[in-house]
Enzyme design. Structure first.
Site, PDB file in Angstrom:
ATOM      1  N   GLU A   1     -20.997  11.312   1.506  1.00 47.95           N
ATOM      2  CA  GLU A   1     -20.925  11.762   0.120  1.00 47.95           C
ATOM      3  C   GLU A   1     -20.550  10.623  -0.812  1.00 47.95           C
ATOM      4  O   GLU A   1     -21.124  10.473  -1.899  1.00 47.95           O
ATOM      5  CB  GLU A   1     -19.919  12.906  -0.017  1.00 47.95           C
ATOM      6  CG  GLU A   1     -19.805  13.423  -1.453  1.00 47.95           C
ATOM      7  CD  GLU A   1     -18.729  14.484  -1.620  1.00 47.95           C
ATOM      8  OE1 GLU A   1     -18.616  15.017  -2.741  1.00 47.95           O
ATOM      9  OE2 GLU A   1     -18.013  14.779  -0.644  1.00 47.95           O
TER      10      GLU A   1
ATOM     11  N   ASP B   1       0.818  -1.214   0.000  1.00 45.08           N
ATOM     12  CA  ASP B   1       0.000   0.000   0.000  1.00 45.08           C
ATOM     13  C   ASP B   1       0.855   1.270   0.000  1.00 45.08           C
ATOM     14  O   ASP B   1       2.029   1.242   0.393  1.00 45.08           O
ATOM     15  CB  ASP B   1      -0.887  -0.020   1.253  1.00 45.08           C
ATOM     16  CG  ASP B   1      -2.228   0.656   1.033  1.00 45.08           C
ATOM     17  OD1 ASP B   1      -2.335   1.491   0.120  1.00 45.08           O
ATOM     18  OD2 ASP B   1      -3.156   0.350   1.795  1.00 45.08           O
TER      19      ASP B   1
END
Length: 642
Positions: A470, A408
């Site tokens: 959102e 990552d």
């Protein structure tokens, strides 16, 4: 007479001002043609026509290097005969197992007055165009490419579905760019990109009823990854290089080589939306697979605790629970995420690996890409930075029985970062480890070259839904764009399919059947599911049994219907069965017709869709016919044909 012939040919594709070029290069079926020429300033240009209609008009070719400026005052000194490309290859982590690539190929040689220059290799297939630069002569200290002038010049009526590049060193722990922004949908060409950093690949455009998807493929460590520049005056998009901060070593940004080399392919898929969904062009031109032990390359499905319970539950007991979960669901893997080295430890991870192995489950372990460019505190970190340290770590975990790694927070597209990805892939192959990159770049065809690269994030995936409302509100719409863009060629670790809404305080907007459909709609060599054991316990037995038997790889793909941002229906074949998945990206009830008679030889169709309230599942057998299927707002369905 020969110069006059070139002049007349070039006039077909744009304004006729002193052009010298060559006869158009057609696709095998003749529907796509590419013309290449020099204009009056000695600039190399090309144009692309589809069924006689100009899609890209008078677009630029050329580069600036430390050797010379190859953007003007060039001569076309030669060209190869037209060659036929006919290649076959197999993949287990993409949309189609057996693939065949057919194209016509021609090489154009451009030189300046001193005899310096480059070649451009064009390949035209029935589903698009690919071209790349070749530097056949490299002397002394080598060549560094300072700027690439390649452009894609669209007509004024074209519209784009484009994702902005995140500004370098922005975001949480300065980890951007990581290809995780929201798409701009149906915007006019020429619209400036809002961050000033550019647009990522793949970039989707519509010209009337024709679609064009632009990406690149074939990065080998000598070139940086590129993007489209933020400005596109009069619809002309240019290739752009990364931000100066997207590096992990000194002088590690720009393309550089001390031997003859090729640039990555510039890939332009062309046709209908069906062409875009069914094409493998982004893999077709990638390098063939490296020599690897194929017995270690096993696609599959994985349980994963972090998506639901986050950092605090990377514990021995929790991971054992998720191993049991994977075993119960007949899934091949369980991913143990951040800080496992501190919260569980290597010795206990070995115990978990043995426990999982007894149940037929393989463990995957998370790593921090680390380095001084990376301020993320999660560990293990600094384990993979050098060939020596990677060898030690990969050998250690392989001996423990670990099957693969998730790495990552790379945060960049500079040449040195690209080389780091490739170094990791090569060393993981030597140890028979599967690879998943997160906080990462678009893989650009690497899954063909490195078959053990099971998946890559490079998407605003489901974890973002768990962080904020959102993203939950936009999930359905985004999901209908991804099959035409991010997931068109390369495997994508969206981490889909949360069937139960208990995972987070955020209110999920999609229905259970929508979530079920993404298990087939999204392509990933290993599909990391966003469901918990507790959530799965609420799911009907029939749906659980379906998820226990879903294929791990696909033999073929078929586009059924859809439009990016609205809805999409795609069918995937495995053996004698077809799985048809559809989702609604809008908050409105819809009826979508699916012609099941088009799937020859199918005798039975089982439909899994939303119940009346949109809170659970409904299962029914339906006739093999042209069937209207109701899609609830942000809803979906999955159908199994046999």
């Amino acid at each position: 007479m020969r110069i006059i012939f070139y002049f007349l040919t070039a006039c077909v594709v744009g304004s006729c001002s002193n052009k010298i070029g060559d006869e158009p290069l057609p696709s095998p079926d003749g529907r796509i043609t590419v013309s290449v020429w020099l204009n009056a300033s000695g600039q190399a240009r090309y144009a692309l026509l589809y069924q006689g209609k100009t899609l890209l008009d008078s677009s630029e070719l050329g580069l600036k290097t430390t050797t010379a400026d190859f953007t003007k005052d060039l001569k076309l000194v030669g060209k190869s005969p037209v060659e036929q490309v006919n290649e076959a290859y197999e993949t287990v982590n993409a949309k189609r197992r057996h693939n065949r690539y057919r194209a016509t190929r021609k090489t154009y040689r451009f030189r300046n007055a001193e005899g310096q220059g480059f070649d451009v290799v064009f390949q035209v297939s029935d589903d698009g165009v690919a071209f790349r630069y070749h530097f056949p002569y490299v002397e002394g200290d080598g060549i560094q490419v300072l700027d690439e002038r390649t452009s894609f010049h669209f007509p004024p009526q074209a519209k784009g579905w484009l994702q902005p590049v995140a500004v370098a060193k922005s975001g949480w722990e300065q980890t951007n760019p990581s290809y995780e922004e929201h798409y701009e949908q149906g915007i006019p060409v020429g619209t400036p990109e809002p961050t000033g950093a550019g647009w990522v690949y793949p970039a989707l455009f519509q010209i009337d009823s024709t679609w064009v998807l632009i990406t690149e493929a074939g990065l080998d460590g000598r070139y940086c990854a590129t993007r489209l520049r933020s400005e596109s005056p009069e619809g002309e998009y240019r290739v752009g290089f990364p931000d100066d901060r997207e590096v992990i070593s000194e002088n590690g940004l720009l393309p550089l080589s001390d031997v003859p080399f090729y640039s990555p392919w510039r890939v332009i898929a062309v046709g209908s939306l069906a062409t875009i969904v069914e094409s493998t062009l982004g893999l077709d031109v990638a390098e063939s697979a490296i020599d690897i032990d194929k017995s270690a390359v096993k696609p599959g499905k994985s349980s994963w605790s972090w998506i639901n319970s986050k950092d605090d539950y990377i514990t021995y007991d929790e991971q054992r629970k998720y191993i049991d979960f994977a075993a119960d669901m007949n899934w091949q893997y369980c991913l143990v995420d951040v800080n496992w080295d501190r919260k569980i430890g290597y010795d206990k991870i070995k115990e978990l690996a043995d426990y999982a192995g007894d149940k037929g489950v393989g463990l995957l372990l998370w790593y921090n890409s680390a380095g001084d460019w990376n301020t993320v505190k999660y560990s293990p970190k600094n384990k993979l930075l050098t060939p020596e340290s990677r060898t030690v770590e990969f050998r250690r975990i392989k001996d423990m029985g670990i099957k693969g790694v998730k790495i990552d927070f790379f945060g960049g597209d500079g040449r040195s970062v690209i080389q780091y990805y490739i170094d990791i892939l090569n060393d993981a192959a030597k140890h028979g480890l599967l690879v998943n990159f997160h906080g990462a770049t678009l893989p650009r065809g690497w899954s063909r070259t490195y078959p053990h690269l099971m998946t890559v994030e490079a998407v605003r995936g489901f974890e973002m839904v768990t962080f904020g409302q959102e993203d939950a509100d936009k999930q359905a719409t985004l999901s209908t764009i991804l099959p035409f863009t991010r997931n068109a060629f390369d495997p994508m670790d969206f981490t889909p399919m949360n069937l139960n809404k208990v995972y987070t305080p955020v209110q999920r907007r999609t229905t259970p059947a929508f979530e079920l459909a993404t298990s087939v709609l999204f392509l990933s060599g290993i599909q990391h599911y966003a469901e918990s054991p507790e959530g799965m316990s609420t799911v009907p037995r029939s749906v659980k049994d379906l998820l226990r038997t879903l294929p791990d790889s696909w033999d073929d793909v078929r586009f059924v219907s859809g439009y990016p941002g609205r809805d999409v229906v795609i069918a995937r074949q495995a053996g004698s069965r077809w799985y048809v998945a559809g989702i609604n990206g809008e908050a409105a009830l819809k009826q979508i017709a699916v012609d099941l008679q088009a799937f020859k030889g199918m005798k039975k169709a089982m439909l899994y869709t939303d119940d009346v309230a949109g809170e659970g599942f409904r299962q029914m057998e339906i006739p093999i016919a042209s069937t209207p299927i109701e899609l609830k707002p942000n809803g979906g369905f999955l159908m199994v044909l046999e």
